[in-house]
Design an enzyme around this catalytic site. Structure first.
Site: not given
Ligand code: NDP
Length: 244
Positions: A140, A153
């Protein structure tokens, strides 16, 4: 010329929605044999029926090592080999560390890090024995930077970057390793956020149009279809409005 994945046998984890489902559709359309993996059987069945062609599905939990090994074995049984694994399954329950949502930290580490490692383990011996293969990990933009609420995350996605780099160096000249870093994509990912304050603020924070799963699928197909001597290490792909 359209990109081709003809004759490739590809495993896609997290294929029951979002980027994974779009990637499965795209690769099947480009001629690949595709093994769909995720936990929601109804979604996998429906997608396999929609795509038709040489697509199989297997209910798989990426956090379960034995299950992932079986996924690799079943794919080899079905298609004779595994050319590519797309380690895409992931969750994003954002929250500030001070809110102590420890069960969510554990879940993210299990799905986003261990799931990728187990995916690699399910195919690496086979790929090294064949002297060919391609591991595609979905990180990501959060794997390249960290913001408030994304400490864990981002930590998991930085880990995916490090694992990709390590794997690439360990297998240089034998298998290809690509790490994909998407920005905002319109999928169900936000549904994994359970912290009420984060849910309340998320719209204002990401107040621009996201990409579609198909945009990421096109990038993945590009990496797969590129010549074998061409290593596509990293692909960062984000809406132009997204700051980074
Ligand atoms: P979705 O929520 O739409 O898809 C997530 C997929 O992961 C689902 O298919 C889900 O299937 C699967 N999954 C979750 N947990 C498990 C598990 N334990 N075992 C197997 N499969 C699991 O989100 P996206 O398509 O957006 O996410 C795909 C990847 O892209 C993730 O790694 C995410 O971090 C990354 N990403 C997404 C961005 C975005 O803006 N959407 C931006 C950057 C990266 P099921 O529940 O059926 O098991």
């Amino acid at each position: 010329m359209p990109q081709s994945a003809a004759g490739k046998s590809v495993i896609v984890t997290g294929a029951s929605s979002g980027i994974g489902a779009a990637t499965a559709r795209k690769l099947a359309e480009a001629g690949a044999d595709v093994m769909l993996a995720a936990r929601r059987e109804d979604r996998l069945k429906a997608l396999a029926a929609e795509i038709g062609g040489n697509v199989r599905w297997r209910v798989t939990d990426v956090t379960n090592h034995a299950d992932m090994l079986k996924l690799g074995e079943d794919t080899i049984k079905a298609f004779g080999k595994v050319d590519v694994i797309v380690n895409n399954a992931g969750i994003m329950p954002l929250s500030p560390l001070a809110n102590r949502r420890v069960a969510e930290w554990d879940q993210m580490i299990d799905v986003n890090i261990k799931g990728v490692l187990y995916g690699i383990d399910a195919v690496l011996t086979h790929m090294l024995a064949r002297g060919d293969g391609h591991v595609i990990n979905v990180s990501s933009v959060a794997g390249l930077m960290t913001n408030p609420t994304s400490a864990v995350y981002s930590g998991t996605k930085h880990a995916v970057k490090a694992i990709s780099e390590g794997l690439r160096k360990e297998t240089a000249g034998k298998i290809r390793v690509t790490c994909v870093y998407p920005g905002k994509v319109n999928t169900e990912l936000g549904l994994s956020i359970k912290d009420p304050a984060v849910i309340a603020g998320i719209g204002a924070r990401f107040n621009y149009t996201g990409l579609e799963g198909e945009d990421i699928a096109n990038a993945i197909l590009f990496a797969i279809a590129s010549p074998r001597n061409m290593g596509i290490n990293d692909i960062v792909i984000r809406p132009i409005e997204q700051e980074m």
